[in-house]
Design a protein around this motif. Structure first.
Motif, PDB file in Angstrom:
ATOM      1  N   ARG A   1      11.399   1.162   6.702  1.00 38.40           N
ATOM      2  CA  ARG A   1      11.436   0.362   5.462  1.00 38.40           C
ATOM      3  C   ARG A   1      12.563  -0.060   5.248  1.00 38.40           C
ATOM      4  O   ARG A   1      12.915  -1.136   4.764  1.00 38.40           O
ATOM      5  CB  ARG A   1      10.928   1.307   4.433  1.00 38.40           C
ATOM      6  CG  ARG A   1      10.458   0.632   3.142  1.00 38.40           C
ATOM      7  CD  ARG A   1       9.901   1.692   2.234  1.00 38.40           C
ATOM      8  NE  ARG A   1       9.604   0.705   0.946  1.00 38.40           N
ATOM      9  CZ  ARG A   1       8.248   1.091   0.311  1.00 38.40           C
ATOM     10  NH1 ARG A   1       7.300   1.643   0.770  1.00 38.40           N
ATOM     11  NH2 ARG A   1       8.217   0.311  -0.673  1.00 38.40           N
TER      12      ARG A   1
ATOM     13  N   ALA B   1      14.134  -4.169  -6.145  1.00 44.29           N
ATOM     14  CA  ALA B   1      13.187  -3.390  -5.536  1.00 44.29           C
ATOM     15  C   ALA B   1      13.646  -2.536  -4.607  1.00 44.29           C
ATOM     16  O   ALA B   1      13.304  -1.486  -4.337  1.00 44.29           O
ATOM     17  CB  ALA B   1      12.140  -4.269  -5.004  1.00 44.29           C
ATOM     18  N   ASN B   2      14.875  -3.113  -3.800  1.00 46.28           N
ATOM     19  CA  ASN B   2      15.611  -2.225  -2.605  1.00 46.28           C
ATOM     20  C   ASN B   2      16.658  -1.448  -2.927  1.00 46.28           C
ATOM     21  O   ASN B   2      17.244  -1.054  -1.874  1.00 46.28           O
ATOM     22  CB  ASN B   2      15.735  -3.189  -1.563  1.00 46.28           C
ATOM     23  CG  ASN B   2      14.063  -3.568  -1.346  1.00 46.28           C
ATOM     24  OD1 ASN B   2      13.378  -2.856  -0.597  1.00 46.28           O
ATOM     25  ND2 ASN B   2      13.849  -5.045  -1.287  1.00 46.28           N
TER      26      ASN B   2
ATOM     27  N   PHE C   1       9.848   5.952  -6.676  1.00 42.45           N
ATOM     28  CA  PHE C   1       9.121   5.627  -5.365  1.00 42.45           C
ATOM     29  C   PHE C   1       8.680   7.027  -4.863  1.00 42.45           C
ATOM     30  O   PHE C   1       7.361   6.710  -4.352  1.00 42.45           O
ATOM     31  CB  PHE C   1      10.536   5.238  -4.243  1.00 42.45           C
ATOM     32  CG  PHE C   1      10.139   5.141  -2.982  1.00 42.45           C
ATOM     33  CD1 PHE C   1       9.160   3.967  -2.574  1.00 42.45           C
ATOM     34  CD2 PHE C   1      10.053   6.050  -2.152  1.00 42.45           C
ATOM     35  CE1 PHE C   1       8.778   3.925  -1.462  1.00 42.45           C
ATOM     36  CE2 PHE C   1       9.884   5.919  -0.735  1.00 42.45           C
ATOM     37  CZ  PHE C   1       9.153   4.672  -0.423  1.00 42.45           C
TER      38      PHE C   1
ATOM     39  N   GLY D   1       5.300   7.258  -6.228  1.00 49.55           N
ATOM     40  CA  GLY D   1       4.447   6.600  -6.146  1.00 49.55           C
ATOM     41  C   GLY D   1       4.444   5.128  -6.869  1.00 49.55           C
ATOM     42  O   GLY D   1       3.039   4.493  -6.823  1.00 49.55           O
TER      43      GLY D   1
ATOM     44  N   TRP E   1       6.833   2.839  -7.308  1.00 45.75           N
ATOM     45  CA  TRP E   1       8.008   1.727  -7.155  1.00 45.75           C
ATOM     46  C   TRP E   1       7.598   0.860  -6.027  1.00 45.75           C
ATOM     47  O   TRP E   1       8.278   0.776  -5.177  1.00 45.75           O
ATOM     48  CB  TRP E   1       9.307   2.430  -7.076  1.00 45.75           C
ATOM     49  CG  TRP E   1      10.542   1.475  -7.247  1.00 45.75           C
ATOM     50  CD1 TRP E   1      11.292   1.403  -6.457  1.00 45.75           C
ATOM     51  CD2 TRP E   1      10.596   0.669  -8.329  1.00 45.75           C
ATOM     52  NE1 TRP E   1      12.531   0.364  -7.003  1.00 45.75           N
ATOM     53  CE2 TRP E   1      11.989  -0.102  -8.086  1.00 45.75           C
ATOM     54  CE3 TRP E   1       9.896   0.412  -9.774  1.00 45.75           C
ATOM     55  CZ2 TRP E   1      12.538  -0.932  -9.136  1.00 45.75           C
ATOM     56  CZ3 TRP E   1      10.366  -0.303 -10.378  1.00 45.75           C
ATOM     57  CH2 TRP E   1      11.875  -1.161 -10.218  1.00 45.75           C
ATOM     58  N   GLU E   2       6.237   0.385  -5.869  1.00 42.45           N
ATOM     59  CA  GLU E   2       5.838  -0.567  -5.165  1.00 42.45           C
ATOM     60  C   GLU E   2       5.953  -1.797  -5.611  1.00 42.45           C
ATOM     61  O   GLU E   2       6.440  -2.130  -6.817  1.00 42.45           O
ATOM     62  CB  GLU E   2       4.346   0.002  -4.530  1.00 42.45           C
ATOM     63  CG  GLU E   2       4.408   1.118  -3.830  1.00 42.45           C
ATOM     64  CD  GLU E   2       5.062   1.591  -2.838  1.00 42.45           C
ATOM     65  OE1 GLU E   2       5.541   0.395  -1.892  1.00 42.45           O
ATOM     66  OE2 GLU E   2       5.369   2.425  -2.372  1.00 42.45           O
ATOM     67  N   GLU E   3       5.775  -3.016  -4.873  1.00 43.80           N
ATOM     68  CA  GLU E   3       5.736  -4.292  -5.326  1.00 43.80           C
ATOM     69  C   GLU E   3       5.026  -4.473  -6.685  1.00 43.80           C
ATOM     70  O   GLU E   3       5.854  -5.155  -7.624  1.00 43.80           O
ATOM     71  CB  GLU E   3       5.164  -5.260  -4.293  1.00 43.80           C
ATOM     72  CG  GLU E   3       5.978  -5.483  -3.136  1.00 43.80           C
ATOM     73  CD  GLU E   3       5.371  -6.397  -2.183  1.00 43.80           C
ATOM     74  OE1 GLU E   3       4.445  -7.083  -2.488  1.00 43.80           O
ATOM     75  OE2 GLU E   3       5.783  -6.610  -0.958  1.00 43.80           O
ATOM     76  N   ARG E   4       3.824  -3.826  -6.984  1.00 40.39           N
ATOM     77  CA  ARG E   4       3.134  -4.175  -8.145  1.00 40.39           C
ATOM     78  C   ARG E   4       4.011  -3.411  -9.283  1.00 40.39           C
ATOM     79  O   ARG E   4       3.937  -4.194 -10.343  1.00 40.39           O
ATOM     80  CB  ARG E   4       1.730  -3.764  -7.884  1.00 40.39           C
ATOM     81  CG  ARG E   4       1.918  -2.176  -8.060  1.00 40.39           C
ATOM     82  CD  ARG E   4       0.236  -1.626  -7.972  1.00 40.39           C
ATOM     83  NE  ARG E   4       0.108  -0.242  -7.719  1.00 40.39           N
ATOM     84  CZ  ARG E   4       0.285   0.290  -6.460  1.00 40.39           C
ATOM     85  NH1 ARG E   4       0.564  -0.260  -5.416  1.00 40.39           N
ATOM     86  NH2 ARG E   4       0.065   1.773  -6.399  1.00 40.39           N
ATOM     87  N   ASP E   5       4.608  -2.202  -9.220  1.00 37.86           N
ATOM     88  CA  ASP E   5       5.487  -1.658 -10.055  1.00 37.86           C
ATOM     89  C   ASP E   5       6.658  -2.510 -10.380  1.00 37.86           C
ATOM     90  O   ASP E   5       6.961  -2.454 -11.570  1.00 37.86           O
ATOM     91  CB  ASP E   5       5.813  -0.376  -9.537  1.00 37.86           C
ATOM     92  CG  ASP E   5       4.436   0.567  -9.320  1.00 37.86           C
ATOM     93  OD1 ASP E   5       3.846   0.752 -10.040  1.00 37.86           O
ATOM     94  OD2 ASP E   5       4.282   0.882  -8.150  1.00 37.86           O
TER      95      ASP E   5
END
Length: 477
Positions: free
Chosen positions: A349, A437-438, A453, A456, A458-462
């Motif tokens: 990742r 995001a990163n 993260f 759960g 802190w993914e794209e949708r979040d």
């Protein structure tokens, strides 16, 4: 009975000896670093005293290196660098001017620039950095690399908080890294010069200060989850001592009000000192700074880049929004199923996150080296983290005193007429979203984005949902 009035930020910043006494008495004293800053001169007319300070501090008869960029800076008596050089010559001192960068592009604190500055400063009696935070970062590094060469920093704008500490943000293998360097012997800040600086520089200083409403909570969080045991209430208190007062006068920054600007400069100095005595930037640097560093890593180095503090101010709003989200989910039981992803999954990742930025893989490798240490500690703390849900309410009550609402931060930016959106700074939507995001994947520092993260959320949708929430406030992208 007479009650002494509270000291203002400029008064505290000038009283370095008094701060040393406080440091020695605080409960945190054993864990803190000595305050190595020799003194702060803050007020009108300070520029006229620089030659006397230099003459006092230099240890040999060699040249005084005047390290600066090539951009003009105004003072009451003419261009700042020319005024300082003339005063040094009039005092009988020899001056070796070392210009950095050019008129069209910002100075970058990379290996090439640092090598040039060191090579051109060999044999000097003192280095005198005049100008921006990046120039000063280079000056602090030159001072350290040339055998503790005395260093005087002439601050020309209230733009960042990195003038007053012993650390430099340098580009190492394409990655922004905070590197231990050296305290300046003196920090002269002429209020008249600050007032004549471009207003966007001083607005950026306000943005840098906004990080003190999110970064200390990140630091306290890092201690809670077993990532960093250096959290210091004293240095956090020092960093935040007068930031509320700056926000109350934020419109004065826009108007160039001398008192508001001196208050801003004093508060920034205190935040810089807080980082120096902490031995790290954590009192004033959290999620908002990791994302800002990614934006700076993505800059081409051609056209002038957006100011560091301007980016931090916008990103502090996003960090405040993420803190609100994490606290809400945590209160609803979201800490009972924390993730402990394997190293292989996270290495892939991290490398993927930086592949487009640097197809050679060097940046990804450097970021993975840093991130893997954080991940190892996360796995090592798995057993004590099982009690995190039970420990959270007490922690949540404590950080309530540290955090500010995103609405308050947006209001301060608006009062100063500072940008509240990254696109206002010329940053592309896609680049800004990537950095937000990163940011947690780039370095060995635990922030609210790391916890989000591992929860759960802190993914794209979040990330998209957070940016939509910021847009409703007129902020974010």
């Amino acid at each position: 009975m007479t009650v002494a009035r509270p000291l203002t930020a400029p008064e505290i910043a000038r009283d370095v000896a008094g701060l040393r006494e406080q440091l020695a008495l605080t409960q945190d004293a054993a864990a803190l670093q000595p305050l190595g800053l020799g003194g702060v001169m803050l007020g009108t007319g300070v520029l006229g005293r620089v030659a006397d300070v230099v003459a006092e501090l230099r240890r040999t008869e060699g040249d005084v290196v005047l390290l600066a960029d090539r951009r003009p800076m105004a003072s009451a008596n003419g261009e700042v660098k020319a005024t300082v050089a003339s005063a040094l010559l009039a005092a009988g001192l020899s001056v070796r001017q070392v210009p950095l960068g050019d008129e069209r592009a910002d100075v970058r604190a990379d290996a090439k620039t640092l090598r040039q500055a060191v090579a051109e400063s060999v044999g000097a009696s003192l280095v005198l950095s005049v100008g921006s935070g990046t120039v000063v970062d280079i000056g602090k590094a030159v001072s350290a690399l040339l055998g503790q060469l005395p260093h005087v920093v002439v601050q020309t704008a209230a733009s960042v908080n990195g003038f007053a500490d012993d650390q430099s943000v340098l580009l190492v293998d394409g990655v922004k890294h905070t590197t231990p360097t050296r305290w300046p012997e003196r920090l002269p800040i002429d209020s008249d010069v600050v007032a004549r600086a471009p207003v966007e520089l001083n607005r950026a200083g306000l943005g840098d200060l906004l990080a003190t409403y999110t970064a200390p909570a990140d630091w306290m969080l890092a201690r809670l989850v077993g990532q960093d045991d250096r959290y210091s209430p004293f240095t956090v208190g020092l960093a935040r001592a007068h930031v509320d007062a700056v926000l109350e006068r934020a419109d004065g920054i826009h108007r160039g009000d001398p008192e508001a600007l001196e208050l801003l400069a004093g508060a920034l100095t205190l935040t810089g000192i807080s980082m120096g005595v902490s031995g790290c930037t954590a009192p004033c640097s959290g999620m908002e700074h990791t994302a800002s560093h990614l934006l700076e890593m993505a800059e081409s180095g051609g056209a002038p880049a957006p100011l560091h503090g301007a980016k931090v101010g916008v990103l502090a709003v996003l960090a405040a929004l993420l803190w609100a989200r994490v606290r809400s989910v945590a209160r609803s039981g979201g800490l009972h199923a924390l993730r402990f992803p394997p190293a292989g999954e996270m290495e892939a990742r991290v490398r993927a996150a930086f592949a487009e930025l640097d197809p050679s893989g060097q940046v990804g490798e450097r970021c993975w080296q840093d991130y893997s240490r954080k991940l190892d500690r996360w796995h090592a703390a798995r057993e004590p983290l099982a009690s995190l849900p039970a420990r959270w309410p007490a922690f949540d009550a404590k950080i309530d005193r540290l955090l500010a609402s995103p609405e308050r931060l947006v209001a301060a930016l608006r009062a100063a007429r500072a940008p509240a959106r990254l696109t206002q700074l010329g940053i592309r939507d896609a680049t800004a979203r990537w950095a937000v995001a990163n940011g947690h994947l780039m370095r060995d520092r635990f922030t609210v984005a790391d916890l989000a993260f591992f929860m759960g959320i802190w993914e794209e949708r979040d990330v998209d949902a957070l940016l939509v929430g910021a847009a409703r406030l007129g902020a974010g992208l």
